[in-house]
Design a protein around this motif. Sequence first.
Motif, PDB file in Angstrom:
ATOM      1  N   MET A 206       0.828  -1.205   0.000  1.00 18.77           N
ATOM      2  CA  MET A 206       0.000   0.000   0.000  1.00 18.77           C
ATOM      3  C   MET A 206       0.866   1.260   0.000  1.00 18.77           C
ATOM      4  SD  MET A 206      -3.226  -0.598  -0.248  1.00 18.77           S
ATOM      5  CE  MET A 206      -4.502  -1.825   0.030  1.00 18.77           C
ATOM      6  N   ARG A 207       1.992   1.230   0.702  1.00 15.58           N
ATOM      7  CA  ARG A 207       2.873   2.398   0.710  1.00 15.58           C
ATOM      8  C   ARG A 207       3.569   2.578  -0.642  1.00 15.58           C
ATOM      9  NH1 ARG A 207       4.272   0.525   6.012  1.00 15.58           N
ATOM     10  NH2 ARG A 207       6.300  -0.274   5.285  1.00 15.58           N
ATOM     11  N   ALA A 208       3.759   1.478  -1.354  1.00 13.81           N
ATOM     12  CA  ALA A 208       4.394   1.548  -2.675  1.00 13.81           C
ATOM     13  C   ALA A 208       3.417   1.975  -3.760  1.00 13.81           C
ATOM     14  CB  ALA A 208       4.991   0.185  -3.034  1.00 13.81           C
ATOM     15  N   LEU A 209       2.133   1.798  -3.499  1.00 18.92           N
ATOM     16  CA  LEU A 209       1.128   1.970  -4.556  1.00 18.92           C
ATOM     17  C   LEU A 209       1.063   3.381  -5.144  1.00 18.92           C
ATOM     18  CD1 LEU A 209      -0.762   0.049  -5.985  1.00 18.92           C
ATOM     19  CD2 LEU A 209      -2.575   0.681  -4.367  1.00 18.92           C
ATOM     20  N   PRO A 210       1.147   4.456  -4.349  1.00 24.72           N
ATOM     21  CA  PRO A 210       1.074   5.794  -4.974  1.00 24.72           C
ATOM     22  C   PRO A 210       2.110   5.991  -6.070  1.00 24.72           C
ATOM     23  CG  PRO A 210       0.755   5.985  -2.616  1.00 24.72           C
ATOM     24  CD  PRO A 210       1.136   4.555  -2.872  1.00 24.72           C
ATOM     25  N   ARG A 211       3.352   5.616  -5.818  1.00 23.50           N
ATOM     26  CA  ARG A 211       4.377   5.784  -6.867  1.00 23.50           C
ATOM     27  C   ARG A 211       4.061   4.919  -8.079  1.00 23.50           C
ATOM     28  NH1 ARG A 211      10.918   4.446  -6.479  1.00 23.50           N
ATOM     29  NH2 ARG A 211      11.254   4.409  -8.756  1.00 23.50           N
ATOM     30  N   ILE A 212       3.603   3.686  -7.834  1.00 23.09           N
ATOM     31  CA  ILE A 212       3.259   2.796  -8.956  1.00 23.09           C
ATOM     32  C   ILE A 212       2.163   3.431  -9.802  1.00 23.09           C
ATOM     33  CG2 ILE A 212       2.285   0.546  -9.573  1.00 23.09           C
ATOM     34  CD1 ILE A 212       3.558  -0.568  -6.981  1.00 23.09           C
ATOM     35  N   LEU A 213       1.137   3.979  -9.153  1.00 30.28           N
ATOM     36  CA  LEU A 213      -0.003   4.537  -9.876  1.00 30.28           C
ATOM     37  C   LEU A 213       0.345   5.852 -10.572  1.00 30.28           C
ATOM     38  CD1 LEU A 213      -2.845   3.743  -7.306  1.00 30.28           C
ATOM     39  CD2 LEU A 213      -2.351   2.560  -9.460  1.00 30.28           C
ATOM     40  N   ARG A 214       1.265   6.603 -10.011  1.00 26.53           N
ATOM     41  CA  ARG A 214       1.679   7.835 -10.679  1.00 26.53           C
ATOM     42  C   ARG A 214       2.447   7.518 -11.969  1.00 26.53           C
ATOM     43  NH1 ARG A 214       3.150   9.425  -5.196  1.00 26.53           N
ATOM     44  NH2 ARG A 214       1.507  10.792  -4.353  1.00 26.53           N
ATOM     45  N   GLU A 215       3.278   6.489 -11.921  1.00 27.34           N
ATOM     46  CA  GLU A 215       4.084   6.154 -13.093  1.00 27.34           C
ATOM     47  C   GLU A 215       3.356   5.214 -14.056  1.00 27.34           C
ATOM     48  OE1 GLU A 215       8.226   5.355 -12.551  1.00 27.34           O
ATOM     49  OE2 GLU A 215       8.257   6.253 -10.543  1.00 27.34           O
ATOM     50  N   ARG A 216       2.415   4.439 -13.544  1.00 28.89           N
ATOM     51  CA  ARG A 216       1.603   3.542 -14.382  1.00 28.89           C
ATOM     52  C   ARG A 216       0.146   3.770 -14.016  1.00 28.89           C
ATOM     53  NH1 ARG A 216       4.199   1.686 -18.582  1.00 28.89           N
ATOM     54  NH2 ARG A 216       2.625   0.032 -18.696  1.00 28.89           N
ATOM     55  N   PRO A 217      -0.458   4.883 -14.452  1.00 29.99           N
ATOM     56  CA  PRO A 217      -1.790   5.300 -13.982  1.00 29.99           C
ATOM     57  C   PRO A 217      -2.922   4.328 -14.300  1.00 29.99           C
ATOM     58  CG  PRO A 217      -1.021   6.699 -15.785  1.00 29.99           C
ATOM     59  CD  PRO A 217       0.140   5.876 -15.363  1.00 29.99           C
ATOM     60  N   GLY A 218      -2.732   3.436 -15.244  1.00 32.89           N
ATOM     61  CA  GLY A 218      -3.802   2.476 -15.565  1.00 32.89           C
ATOM     62  C   GLY A 218      -3.800   1.234 -14.692  1.00 32.89           C
ATOM     63  N   THR A 219      -2.914   1.167 -13.730  1.00 35.36           N
ATOM     64  CA  THR A 219      -2.751  -0.043 -12.913  1.00 35.36           C
ATOM     65  C   THR A 219      -3.852  -0.167 -11.865  1.00 35.36           C
ATOM     66  OG1 THR A 219      -0.358   0.102 -13.200  1.00 35.36           O
ATOM     67  CG2 THR A 219      -1.143  -1.281 -11.398  1.00 35.36           C
ATOM     68  N   ARG A 220      -4.237  -1.422 -11.565  1.00 33.71           N
ATOM     69  CA  ARG A 220      -5.161  -1.712 -10.463  1.00 33.71           C
ATOM     70  C   ARG A 220      -4.535  -2.767  -9.562  1.00 33.71           C
ATOM     71  NH1 ARG A 220     -10.083  -4.357 -12.342  1.00 33.71           N
ATOM     72  NH2 ARG A 220      -8.819  -5.022 -14.119  1.00 33.71           N
ATOM     73  N   LEU A 221      -4.871  -2.704  -8.277  1.00 33.81           N
ATOM     74  CA  LEU A 221      -4.452  -3.727  -7.320  1.00 33.81           C
ATOM     75  C   LEU A 221      -5.663  -4.570  -6.942  1.00 33.81           C
ATOM     76  CD1 LEU A 221      -2.532  -5.078  -5.270  1.00 33.81           C
ATOM     77  CD2 LEU A 221      -3.091  -3.224  -3.661  1.00 33.81           C
TER      78      LEU A 221
END
Length: 385
Positions: A206-221
Amino acid sequence: MRIGIVCPYSWDVPGGVQFHIRDLAEHLIALGHEVSVLAPADDGSVLPPYVVSAGRAVPVPYNGSVARLNFGVLSAARTRRWVNEGDFEVLHLHEPAAPSLALLACWAARGPIVATFHTSNPRSRAMMAAYPMLQAALEKISARIAVSEYARRTLVEHLGGDAVVIPNGVDVDFFADAEPKAEWQGGTIGFVGRIDESRKGLQVLMRALPRILRERPGTRLLVAGRGDEQEALAELPEEFRDRVEFLGMVSDEDKARLLRSVDVYVAPNLGGESFGIILVEAMSAGAPVLASDLDAFAQVLDGGSAGQLFRNEDAGDLARAAVELLAHPERREELRGKASRHVRRFDWSTVAADILAVYETVTEGASTVAADERPRALGRLRPRL
């Protein structure tokens, strides 16, 4: 062969040990063996025909988790009855060092005993303190199995003796042949585990998710497992919460479909793992695996060649690795190829054969001892002339 298997943890609350015992029992039954499993279970639980309930379990903190165990006078009586009525050729106990049915069965048993040790805990004060009480029971064990080198090391350091390493098994084809689900495809990250158990590491993801979503905005968990969803989202900024979908508890079939569907499977576990069965399931399903660099996980992933590792508890490193995998399909395909070859060593066709070889060794040994004892006993009974 008549085989009795003892499950230490509640059958009603699925976990890695329960799944291992279930799959082993069903594989052995399919091979023509007679198998009975003794396990804790709530009254009224719907159990497979080969499972016998020893009564309700109680939650006990154990190795960074909560184990639901059954141990007491009534449990001991039920265990003795099951052992005596089963007349097993071999008794297979799981986690006999825990205060559980397995330890009770060890005290009650008289024939060949095989024990499997699952726990990996390099500094278990409880295990060391309990050793004097366990020693007499553990000396009855004919052969020991550890599910990994790290479980073997825990056994050796705390209880002495040694064990053969035989990993947990998986029906590889069950996961490989699962049908992907369209709504779970397309830029998805998967997580399977108890979401309110901190050592499973969802909070790191969850702490990693913001960076992941900023760089890959189409991603879902996609998160599968029981627990408090709002608590899991507490540290995630509001703007990203709609990118997380909680699936709750899923069936084995849906778990396989989930693993077949995701672009990356993330295992952010913090510790206390002796193996990592979910990694094997994910590899079987063709999901590229990204896991924390626990020793046990590194071993399952062939040192990192069959899956990618990130620094344990490092959300930044997890995010960097996840973004890299999501951005490079050729890297994901490379991991799939290596994993599909590596994972075959964990298939039940191999694992069960190794376990059966241990059974045969201890039963043959018991037969030899019995045959050697008979002439001496007859000699003592022969009248003197």
